[in-house]
Design an enzyme around this catalytic site. Structure first.
Site, short mmCIF file in Angstrom:
data_model
loop_
_atom_site.label_atom_id
_atom_site.label_comp_id
_atom_site.label_asym_id
_atom_site.label_seq_id
_atom_site.Cartn_x
_atom_site.Cartn_y
_atom_site.Cartn_z
N GLY A 134 0.80 -1.26 0.37
CA GLY A 134 0.11 -0.30 -0.13
C GLY A 134 0.81 1.14 0.22
O GLY A 134 -0.07 2.34 -0.44
N GLU A 189 4.52 -6.83 1.57
CA GLU A 189 3.89 -6.98 0.46
C GLU A 189 3.59 -6.24 -0.65
O GLU A 189 2.33 -5.50 -0.67
CB GLU A 189 2.01 -7.54 0.46
CG GLU A 189 2.26 -9.17 1.76
CD GLU A 189 0.58 -9.40 1.74
OE1 GLU A 189 -0.18 -8.82 1.43
OE2 GLU A 189 0.86 -10.40 2.05
N ARG A 216 2.95 -1.29 -6.21
CA ARG A 216 3.54 0.14 -6.86
C ARG A 216 4.92 0.85 -6.08
O ARG A 216 5.49 0.96 -6.58
CB ARG A 216 2.21 0.94 -5.82
CG ARG A 216 2.66 1.54 -6.97
CD ARG A 216 1.58 3.13 -6.52
NE ARG A 216 0.00 2.71 -6.35
CZ ARG A 216 -1.35 2.54 -6.44
NH1 ARG A 216 -1.09 3.02 -8.12
NH2 ARG A 216 -1.88 1.79 -6.70
N TYR A 254 -9.57 5.34 -11.93
CA TYR A 254 -9.47 6.15 -10.80
C TYR A 254 -9.51 7.73 -11.12
O TYR A 254 -8.69 8.02 -9.91
CB TYR A 254 -7.92 5.58 -9.83
CG TYR A 254 -7.72 4.28 -10.10
CD1 TYR A 254 -8.73 3.19 -9.84
CD2 TYR A 254 -7.21 3.71 -10.71
CE1 TYR A 254 -8.65 1.85 -8.92
CE2 TYR A 254 -6.63 2.15 -10.52
CZ TYR A 254 -6.85 1.49 -9.62
OH TYR A 254 -6.84 0.30 -9.91
N CYS A 271 -13.09 3.64 -27.93
CA CYS A 271 -14.56 4.65 -28.46
C CYS A 271 -15.51 4.35 -27.29
O CYS A 271 -16.09 3.66 -26.20
CB CYS A 271 -15.62 3.38 -28.96
SG CYS A 271 -14.93 2.99 -30.87
C1 LIG Z 1 -2.34 -5.24 -4.00
C2 LIG Z 1 -2.16 -5.57 -3.28
C3 LIG Z 1 -0.58 -5.57 -2.43
C4 LIG Z 1 -0.44 -4.15 -3.37
O1 LIG Z 1 -0.45 -2.89 -3.16
P1 LIG Z 1 0.25 -1.77 -3.17
O2 LIG Z 1 -0.33 -0.95 -3.11
O3 LIG Z 1 0.71 -1.82 -4.82
O4 LIG Z 1 1.95 -2.12 -3.03
C5 LIG Z 1 -0.38 -5.95 -1.43
N1 LIG Z 1 -0.90 -7.38 -0.80
C6 LIG Z 1 -2.83 -7.42 -1.38
C7 LIG Z 1 -3.42 -8.17 -0.38
C8 LIG Z 1 -2.97 -6.67 -2.13
O5 LIG Z 1 -4.18 -6.80 -2.91
#
Ligand SMILES: *Cc1c(COP(=O)(O)O)cnc(C)c1O
Length: 415
Positions: free
Chosen positions: A239, A273, A276, A316, A342
């Site tokens: 995130g 995790e 981005r 978005y 389109c």
């Molecule tokens: C999409 C997602 C991420 C990665 O999110 P980023 O904003 O790209 O870091 C990590 N964990 C889960 C469960 C996700 O769905």
């Protein structure tokens, strides 16, 4: 982004002129810099070392096997959300003992595939899911390691479509029902409850929502530990945001330090995790001007890349900086940069001040390395574009442009 830089008036990716690649592979295409990717990897990896952690790159951000292979070789695992992503990760050489599996809709066959692949852990998002995992694991004579994904009801202050930790979202188990889920899972013979997980959203540019979520998770951890649960893995999701326009997201080390101070004396492993923050600014999208169109009301720069290639602006209302690949002096115009699809949502940028670009000029769309190609489609029967990776003075096509034949390869006209 010092690997996408102008020398004289030409945009380079590392040591290769973008224009040179465009003449080799055609347009549009995604272009990634290995140097930038390495730098982002290093910053996050070094920062994560203040905790006993496993980094599981979020495959959905950019799923090309060349990108995955690089990160896995450097020692990272994968955060997957489908059987297809597990397949990719395995093909790219992942150590499946570093794979965590998230997502609200894991099917029986996907669960079976993951169990047979001996992944580290399922991040379970509902009770029906844990019952199914228990059943499938029993059939295979295996024990499934799980954590519950908790929805802490924290506002990540990002776009609503990428908020995942609010009580109105479909993700995770509400913090209210969390303890009950853990208690309930004690009855299941084929699951090993080993973790606690949360992921509250994407493109977070402030630290406070992370802190709020981690605090809630820590409190639950304390309660679970007191009740005899042995939580060995704390998965804090991804995130972390990036700069697209003028956002100033927290540095990974600020984020890690903050987490460390909240977790206090937790002794287990922490899982991250990131998606981005690793790949987002490692890539640009290169597209060519097809027409300049003045409707009398507005100027449109019509390009050969569209929302099927890069959907973030349409989906978005995301901002991506757009810069001509060859800098021009002279007057500027205000225009919408739009694709050939389109749909009126088919734009890459609105009301942009651009130099007077001509037909055939190339434009670079920045910040396209995450949720770019991986979200692209064949809508309007457009072959998906090529992906190119630059390493110093060399470039390599890491995904070929699709052909018209590819478009219909799986279709049949009934006899
Ligand atoms: C999409 C997602 C991420 C990665 O999110 P980023 O904003 O790209 O870091 C990590 N964990 C889960 C469960 C996700 O769905």
């Amino acid at each position: 982004m010092n690997d996408f830089v102008f020398k004289e008036n030409e945009l380079y990716c590392e040591e290769v002129p973008v224009r040179h690649i465009a003449s080799g592979v055609g347009t549009p295409f995604y272009l990634y810099s290995l140097a930038t990717l390495k730098r982002h990897f290093n910053v996050f990896n070094e920062s994560s070392k203040i905790l006993d952690s496993i980094v599981c790159y979020s495959v959905k951000a950019n799923s090309n096997i060349a990108i995955l292979n690089f990160l896995f070789k450097m020692g990272w695992g994968a955060d997957i959300v489908s059987g297809g992503e597990l397949f990719r990760a395995i093909k790219a050489g992942v150590d499946t003992q570093k794979v965590v599996y998230s997502g609200v809709g894991k099917t029986e066959s996907e669960i079976e595939f993951a169990l047979k692949s001996d992944i580290l852990m399922f991040n379970v998002e509902s009770l029906p899911e844990v019952f199914l995992i228990d059943k499938v694991a029993g059939n295979l004579g295996k024990k499934a390691r799980i954590s519950f994904r908790i929805n802490p009801n924290v506002d990540p202050k990002t776009h609503p479509y990428i908020s995942t930790g609010l009580k109105q979202n479909k993700f995770g188990i509400s913090i209210k029902h969390a303890f009950f889920a853990y208690e309930k899972s004690k009855e299941l013979k084929n699951v090993d409850v080993a973790g606690l997980d949360c992921h509250i959203g994407s493109q977070l540019t402030e630290i406070s929502p992370f802190n709020d979520a981690v605090t809630i998770i820590r409190d639950l951890l304390v309660k679970l530990t007191a009740s005899g649960f042995d939580i060995k893995y704390l998965d804090l999701g991804g995130g972390l945001g990036i700069t697209y326009e003028n956002e100033i997201p927290p540095h990974p080390s600020t984020y890690m330090n903050s987490i460390k101070s909240i977790l206090e004396n937790y002794k287990g492993k922490v899982i991250f995790e990131p998606g981005r923050v690793i790949v987002g600014n490692s890539g640009i999208f290169v597209t060519k001007v097809v027409y300049n169109k003045d409707t009398g009301n507005k100027n449109f720069v019509i390009v050969d890349g569209g929302m099927n290639d890069l959907i973030r602006p349409a989906l978005y209302e995301a901002y991506h900086e757009i810069i001509p690949v060859t800098k021009k002096s002279g007057p500027r115009i205000r225009a919408d940069v739009v694709g050939p699809i389109c749909e009126s949502a088919d734009f890459l940028g609105k009301d942009r001040l651009l130099s007077q670009v001509q037909e055939g000029d190339l434009l670079a769309v920045y910040g396209a390395g995450a949720y770019g190609f991986s979200m692209s489609s064949n809508y309007n029967s457009r072959p998906r574009v090529a992906e190119v990776l630059v390493d110093k003075d060399k470039y390599c096509v890491i995904r070929q442009r699709e052909t018209y034949d590819d478009l219909i390869a799986k279709e049949f006209i009934p006899g």
